[in-house]
Design a protein around this motif. Structure first.
Motif, short mmCIF file in Angstrom:
data_model
loop_
_atom_site.label_atom_id
_atom_site.label_comp_id
_atom_site.label_asym_id
_atom_site.label_seq_id
_atom_site.Cartn_x
_atom_site.Cartn_y
_atom_site.Cartn_z
N PRO A 68 0.81 -1.23 0.00
CA PRO A 68 0.00 0.00 0.00
C PRO A 68 0.84 1.27 0.00
N ILE A 69 0.40 2.23 -0.78
CA ILE A 69 0.94 3.58 -0.80
C ILE A 69 -0.20 4.52 -0.45
N VAL A 70 -0.02 5.33 0.57
CA VAL A 70 -1.06 6.25 1.03
C VAL A 70 -0.62 7.67 0.71
N LEU A 71 -1.48 8.41 -0.01
CA LEU A 71 -1.17 9.75 -0.50
C LEU A 71 -1.91 10.80 0.32
N LEU A 72 -1.17 11.77 0.86
CA LEU A 72 -1.73 12.82 1.71
C LEU A 72 -1.49 14.18 1.05
N HIS A 73 -2.55 14.90 0.77
CA HIS A 73 -2.46 16.17 0.05
C HIS A 73 -2.08 17.32 0.99
N ALA B 47 -5.52 7.35 -1.97
CA ALA B 47 -5.48 8.81 -1.81
C ALA B 47 -6.61 9.23 -0.90
N VAL B 48 -6.28 10.01 0.12
CA VAL B 48 -7.24 10.37 1.17
C VAL B 48 -7.55 11.86 1.10
N ASP B 49 -8.81 12.21 1.26
CA ASP B 49 -9.17 13.59 1.56
C ASP B 49 -9.06 13.77 3.07
N LEU B 50 -8.15 14.63 3.50
CA LEU B 50 -8.02 14.88 4.93
C LEU B 50 -9.33 15.40 5.51
N LYS B 51 -9.51 15.19 6.78
CA LYS B 51 -10.69 15.72 7.47
C LYS B 51 -10.81 17.22 7.20
N GLY B 52 -11.99 17.64 6.76
CA GLY B 52 -12.23 19.05 6.48
C GLY B 52 -11.95 19.46 5.05
N THR C 133 3.81 2.79 2.53
CA THR C 133 4.59 3.93 2.06
C THR C 133 3.73 5.17 2.17
N LEU C 134 4.15 6.13 2.99
CA LEU C 134 3.42 7.38 3.13
C LEU C 134 4.01 8.42 2.18
N VAL C 135 3.15 9.01 1.37
CA VAL C 135 3.56 10.08 0.46
C VAL C 135 2.79 11.32 0.87
N GLY C 136 3.50 12.40 1.18
CA GLY C 136 2.83 13.60 1.61
C GLY C 136 3.37 14.84 0.93
N HIS C 137 2.46 15.71 0.53
CA HIS C 137 2.85 17.00 -0.02
C HIS C 137 2.53 18.10 0.99
#
Length: 309
Positions: free
Chosen positions: A57-62, A86-91, A125-129
């Protein structure tokens, strides 16, 4: 003739096999859903998820003010070999936007670790921008502190990681009352362009601007944006920084050379501090590599994943 027929069939079979190997991978179908997670000392919240492929798994955080739409180019490419979430963060995006006061960076990290548990994800794998990268760093430090080996790799793009002067946007969000008066007077499209740092020729097509702007019209969206911006610095920032050197995950650090929001010096320091980090600097973007350096981002991320696999 039988020998000739057999030979022809064999050659044909080989040709078909080679064609299958050389053919481009089929496009991965995305599964979109909302999943409800329980949060400590908060009401449950539903997060929107875009889910492609199978495998590690690769998790994408915007980043701040964005959504999972940011990953629409990168995610399908990675999904040819991995499961990409790919997750929409809370809010943000299509996730819930409650007025519950739970928008500090620690709150966002708690919602993501709850999501990883909910989806039973391991070897992640955490991917964050930007904000997403800061959340990924916080999660990695907390996992190391707890002896949790769930997070196996990090990819951090233009992510706040050390103390720095606040950007103009964060400075505005921190003002008392002003952002609650100013932001409703601006169009969501203006907000989307500001979030994406579209200056200096880094143009983004209008349909994409519209897609980023759409969730900013939702009830609670501006409150979530303001409160997240105000709470972007961790409570124990120095304690967090002190533990970076304990992170042993292979880490890719990607930075835009002329980033006006999080300076390149932050990325350079981060790559020196994390024990297994490598730094890649892009000249063709300002703050958002997945939008402004699409091909280069895909190439560098895929190469890193291959090496660390």
């Amino acid at each position: 003739m039988p020998i000739g027929g057999a030979l022809i069939r064999a050659v044909t079979a080989c040709g078909l096999a080679l064609s299958a190997l050389c053919a481009p991978a089929a496009a991965q179908e995305v599964k979109s859903y909302r999943t409800t997670i329980a949060l400590p000392n908060r009401s449950s919240v539903a997060l929107h998820v875009e889910d492609w492929g199978v495998g590690r798994p690769i998790v994408l955080l915007h980043g701040l003010g964005a959504s999972s739409y940011m990953w629409r180019h990168l995610a399908p490419v990675l999904a040819k070999q991995y499961r990409v979430i790919a997750v929409d963060l809370k809010g943000f995006g299509r996730s819930d936007k409650p007025a519950d006061g739970g928008y500090r960076i620690e709150d966002h990290a708690a919602s993501i670790i709850a999501l990883l548990r909910r989806l039973k994800l391991d070897d992640v794998t955490l991917v964050g921008h930007s904000l997403g990268g800061a959340i990924a760093l916080l999660l990695a430090v907390e996992a190391e502190r707890a002896g949790d080996r769930r997070i196996s790799r990090l990819i951090l793009m233009n992510s706040p990681a050390f103390e720095q002067p606040p950007s103009w946007a964060i400075s505005v969000l921190r003002l008392p009352l002003v952002p609650y008066v100013l932001l409703p007077a601006l169009t969501p499209e203006f907000g989307a362009r500001a979030i994406l740092n579209t200056g200096n020729g880094n143009s983004i097509p209008q349909p994409d601007i519209d897609a980023y702007a759409r969730p900013l019209r939702d009830p609670g969206a501006l409150h979530a944006l303001i409160e997240t911006g105000r709470g972007i610095v961790p409570v124990d920032f120095q304690g967090l920084i002190a533990r970076y050197s304990r992170l042993t995950q292979p880490t890719l650090v990607i930075w835009c050379r002329d980033d006006p929001t999080v300076p390149l010096a932050i990325g350079q320091r981060l790559s020196r501090t994390l024990p297994r980090a490598e730094l890649r600097i892009f000249n063709s973007c300002r703050h958002v590599p997945p939008e402004q350096s699409i091909d280069e981002t895909e190439r560098v991320v895929r190469a890193f994943l291959r090496r660390s696999d």
